[in-house]
Design a protein around this motif. Structure first.
Motif, PDB file in Angstrom:
ATOM      1  N   MET A   1       0.833  -1.322  -0.130  1.00 28.03           N
ATOM      2  CA  MET A   1      -0.043   0.058  -0.092  1.00 28.03           C
ATOM      3  C   MET A   1       1.033   1.311   0.046  1.00 28.03           C
ATOM      4  O   MET A   1       2.045   1.165   0.580  1.00 28.03           O
ATOM      5  CB  MET A   1      -0.871   0.181   1.300  1.00 28.03           C
ATOM      6  CG  MET A   1      -2.198  -0.638   0.991  1.00 28.03           C
ATOM      7  SD  MET A   1      -3.060  -0.141   2.489  1.00 28.03           S
ATOM      8  CE  MET A   1      -3.350  -1.459   3.372  1.00 28.03           C
ATOM      9  N   SER A   2       0.319   2.142  -0.512  1.00 30.19           N
ATOM     10  CA  SER A   2       1.136   3.368  -0.674  1.00 30.19           C
ATOM     11  C   SER A   2       0.778   4.246   0.643  1.00 30.19           C
ATOM     12  O   SER A   2      -0.116   3.971   1.414  1.00 30.19           O
ATOM     13  CB  SER A   2       0.764   4.371  -2.113  1.00 30.19           C
ATOM     14  OG  SER A   2      -0.495   4.831  -1.824  1.00 30.19           O
ATOM     15  N   ASP A   3       1.784   5.254   0.905  1.00 29.77           N
ATOM     16  CA  ASP A   3       1.670   5.932   2.165  1.00 29.77           C
ATOM     17  C   ASP A   3       0.389   6.654   2.057  1.00 29.77           C
ATOM     18  O   ASP A   3      -0.197   6.867   3.333  1.00 29.77           O
ATOM     19  CB  ASP A   3       3.031   7.064   1.892  1.00 29.77           C
ATOM     20  CG  ASP A   3       3.197   7.740   3.291  1.00 29.77           C
ATOM     21  OD1 ASP A   3       2.728   7.054   4.510  1.00 29.77           O
ATOM     22  OD2 ASP A   3       3.274   8.941   3.316  1.00 29.77           O
ATOM     23  N   ILE A   4      -0.242   7.342   1.172  1.00 33.23           N
ATOM     24  CA  ILE A   4      -1.385   7.894   1.137  1.00 33.23           C
ATOM     25  C   ILE A   4      -2.455   7.060   1.448  1.00 33.23           C
ATOM     26  O   ILE A   4      -3.272   7.703   2.097  1.00 33.23           O
ATOM     27  CB  ILE A   4      -1.550   8.739  -0.228  1.00 33.23           C
ATOM     28  CG1 ILE A   4      -0.649   9.806  -0.417  1.00 33.23           C
ATOM     29  CG2 ILE A   4      -2.949   9.119  -0.461  1.00 33.23           C
ATOM     30  CD1 ILE A   4      -0.789  10.880  -1.432  1.00 33.23           C
ATOM     31  N   GLU A   5      -2.631   5.952   0.922  1.00 33.46           N
ATOM     32  CA  GLU A   5      -3.608   4.924   1.219  1.00 33.46           C
ATOM     33  C   GLU A   5      -3.558   4.775   2.748  1.00 33.46           C
ATOM     34  O   GLU A   5      -4.637   4.649   3.217  1.00 33.46           O
ATOM     35  CB  GLU A   5      -3.505   3.656   0.519  1.00 33.46           C
ATOM     36  CG  GLU A   5      -3.965   3.776  -1.048  1.00 33.46           C
ATOM     37  CD  GLU A   5      -3.467   2.666  -1.977  1.00 33.46           C
ATOM     38  OE1 GLU A   5      -2.600   1.695  -1.278  1.00 33.46           O
ATOM     39  OE2 GLU A   5      -3.968   2.411  -2.877  1.00 33.46           O
ATOM     40  N   GLU A   6      -2.412   4.412   3.306  1.00 30.99           N
ATOM     41  CA  GLU A   6      -2.400   4.183   4.827  1.00 30.99           C
ATOM     42  C   GLU A   6      -2.833   5.419   5.600  1.00 30.99           C
ATOM     43  O   GLU A   6      -3.642   5.314   6.661  1.00 30.99           O
ATOM     44  CB  GLU A   6      -0.918   3.927   5.088  1.00 30.99           C
ATOM     45  CG  GLU A   6      -0.515   2.384   4.644  1.00 30.99           C
ATOM     46  CD  GLU A   6       1.034   2.275   4.914  1.00 30.99           C
ATOM     47  OE1 GLU A   6       1.708   2.884   5.933  1.00 30.99           O
ATOM     48  OE2 GLU A   6       1.689   1.399   4.374  1.00 30.99           O
ATOM     49  N   GLN A   7      -2.417   6.604   4.889  1.00 29.06           N
ATOM     50  CA  GLN A   7      -3.007   7.796   5.906  1.00 29.06           C
ATOM     51  C   GLN A   7      -4.466   7.966   5.609  1.00 29.06           C
ATOM     52  O   GLN A   7      -5.035   8.307   6.679  1.00 29.06           O
ATOM     53  CB  GLN A   7      -2.321   9.078   5.150  1.00 29.06           C
ATOM     54  CG  GLN A   7      -0.830   9.132   5.500  1.00 29.06           C
ATOM     55  CD  GLN A   7      -0.322  10.267   5.019  1.00 29.06           C
ATOM     56  OE1 GLN A   7      -0.754  11.082   3.957  1.00 29.06           O
ATOM     57  NE2 GLN A   7       1.004  10.554   5.252  1.00 29.06           N
ATOM     58  N   LEU A   8      -5.199   7.607   4.561  1.00 25.70           N
ATOM     59  CA  LEU A   8      -6.253   7.350   4.429  1.00 25.70           C
ATOM     60  C   LEU A   8      -7.292   6.254   5.348  1.00 25.70           C
ATOM     61  O   LEU A   8      -8.153   6.756   5.950  1.00 25.70           O
ATOM     62  CB  LEU A   8      -6.878   7.258   2.705  1.00 25.70           C
ATOM     63  CG  LEU A   8      -8.403   7.261   2.460  1.00 25.70           C
ATOM     64  CD1 LEU A   8      -8.890   8.552   2.911  1.00 25.70           C
ATOM     65  CD2 LEU A   8      -8.452   6.889   1.281  1.00 25.70           C
ATOM     66  N   ILE A   9      -6.660   5.495   5.374  1.00 31.90           N
ATOM     67  CA  ILE A   9      -7.274   4.313   6.233  1.00 31.90           C
ATOM     68  C   ILE A   9      -7.364   4.731   7.605  1.00 31.90           C
ATOM     69  O   ILE A   9      -8.097   4.656   8.430  1.00 31.90           O
ATOM     70  CB  ILE A   9      -6.460   2.969   6.190  1.00 31.90           C
ATOM     71  CG1 ILE A   9      -6.609   2.461   4.648  1.00 31.90           C
ATOM     72  CG2 ILE A   9      -6.670   1.986   7.082  1.00 31.90           C
ATOM     73  CD1 ILE A   9      -5.794   1.224   4.188  1.00 31.90           C
ATOM     74  N   ASP A  10      -5.951   5.295   8.051  1.00 31.10           N
ATOM     75  CA  ASP A  10      -5.951   5.953   9.348  1.00 31.10           C
ATOM     76  C   ASP A  10      -7.128   7.068   9.804  1.00 31.10           C
ATOM     77  O   ASP A  10      -7.444   6.979  10.894  1.00 31.10           O
ATOM     78  CB  ASP A  10      -4.487   6.497   9.610  1.00 31.10           C
ATOM     79  CG  ASP A  10      -4.382   6.847  11.014  1.00 31.10           C
ATOM     80  OD1 ASP A  10      -4.483   6.225  11.911  1.00 31.10           O
ATOM     81  OD2 ASP A  10      -3.699   8.005  11.311  1.00 31.10           O
ATOM     82  N   VAL A  11      -7.255   7.926   8.919  1.00 30.54           N
ATOM     83  CA  VAL A  11      -8.260   8.774   8.994  1.00 30.54           C
ATOM     84  C   VAL A  11      -9.443   8.483   9.093  1.00 30.54           C
ATOM     85  O   VAL A  11     -10.244   8.757   9.872  1.00 30.54           O
ATOM     86  CB  VAL A  11      -7.933   9.984   7.978  1.00 30.54           C
ATOM     87  CG1 VAL A  11      -9.169  11.115   7.928  1.00 30.54           C
ATOM     88  CG2 VAL A  11      -6.656  10.675   7.894  1.00 30.54           C
ATOM     89  N   GLN A  12      -9.852   7.211   8.067  1.00 30.40           N
ATOM     90  CA  GLN A  12     -11.061   6.871   8.083  1.00 30.40           C
ATOM     91  C   GLN A  12     -11.495   5.893   9.481  1.00 30.40           C
ATOM     92  O   GLN A  12     -12.453   6.058  10.073  1.00 30.40           O
ATOM     93  CB  GLN A  12     -11.209   5.914   6.875  1.00 30.40           C
ATOM     94  CG  GLN A  12     -11.543   6.617   5.747  1.00 30.40           C
ATOM     95  CD  GLN A  12     -11.430   5.553   4.456  1.00 30.40           C
ATOM     96  OE1 GLN A  12     -10.919   4.614   4.706  1.00 30.40           O
ATOM     97  NE2 GLN A  12     -11.954   6.028   3.385  1.00 30.40           N
ATOM     98  N   THR A  13     -10.339   5.289  10.096  1.00 34.78           N
ATOM     99  CA  THR A  13     -10.368   4.591  11.278  1.00 34.78           C
ATOM    100  C   THR A  13     -10.828   5.570  12.416  1.00 34.78           C
ATOM    101  O   THR A  13     -11.455   5.447  13.366  1.00 34.78           O
ATOM    102  CB  THR A  13      -9.125   3.914  11.592  1.00 34.78           C
ATOM    103  OG1 THR A  13      -8.871   2.886  10.357  1.00 34.78           O
ATOM    104  CG2 THR A  13      -9.234   3.167  12.711  1.00 34.78           C
ATOM    105  N   ARG A  14      -9.997   6.665  12.392  1.00 31.57           N
ATOM    106  CA  ARG A  14     -10.165   7.929  13.392  1.00 31.57           C
ATOM    107  C   ARG A  14     -11.563   8.441  13.440  1.00 31.57           C
ATOM    108  O   ARG A  14     -12.245   8.548  14.530  1.00 31.57           O
ATOM    109  CB  ARG A  14      -9.220   8.956  13.426  1.00 31.57           C
ATOM    110  CG  ARG A  14      -7.853   8.399  13.820  1.00 31.57           C
ATOM    111  CD  ARG A  14      -6.922   9.642  13.413  1.00 31.57           C
ATOM    112  NE  ARG A  14      -5.471   8.884  13.837  1.00 31.57           N
ATOM    113  CZ  ARG A  14      -4.370   9.999  14.050  1.00 31.57           C
ATOM    114  NH1 ARG A  14      -4.732  11.337  14.113  1.00 31.57           N
ATOM    115  NH2 ARG A  14      -3.094   9.635  14.152  1.00 31.57           N
ATOM    116  N   VAL A  15     -12.085   8.622  12.189  1.00 30.81           N
ATOM    117  CA  VAL A  15     -13.214   9.186  12.101  1.00 30.81           C
ATOM    118  C   VAL A  15     -14.288   8.149  12.585  1.00 30.81           C
ATOM    119  O   VAL A  15     -15.153   8.721  13.193  1.00 30.81           O
ATOM    120  CB  VAL A  15     -13.709   9.447  10.343  1.00 30.81           C
ATOM    121  CG1 VAL A  15     -15.186  10.061  10.475  1.00 30.81           C
ATOM    122  CG2 VAL A  15     -12.796  10.798  10.269  1.00 30.81           C
TER     123      VAL A  15
END
Length: 73
Positions: A1-15
């Protein structure tokens, strides 16, 4: 996974966690509001009862004990 995808998943998890927390807090606030309404009503009734007793102490069910004999007689 790319860094942006990981960040997006992290943000979605936090939300998702934040939405769950907000729902839980809303439930607590709703319950507290209901309790406050009930407590205010009880206080209002107690204040009303105290006013009634202040106006007519005979309603309290107490008798004048100044003329009563003590129980040991």
């Amino acid at each position: 996974m790319s860094d942006i995808e990981e960040q997006l998943i992290d943000v979605q998890t936090r939300v998702a966690y934040q939405e769950d927390t907000l729902a839980q807090l809303n439930d607590v606030i709703t319950k507290q509001d209901a309790e406050l309404v009930q407590l205010k009503q009880q206080i209002r009734l107690l204040a009303q009862r105290l006013d009634e007793l202040a106006r007519d102490p005979a309603q309290a069910g107490e008798t004048d004990i100044t003329n009563d004999r003590p129980p040991h007689y």
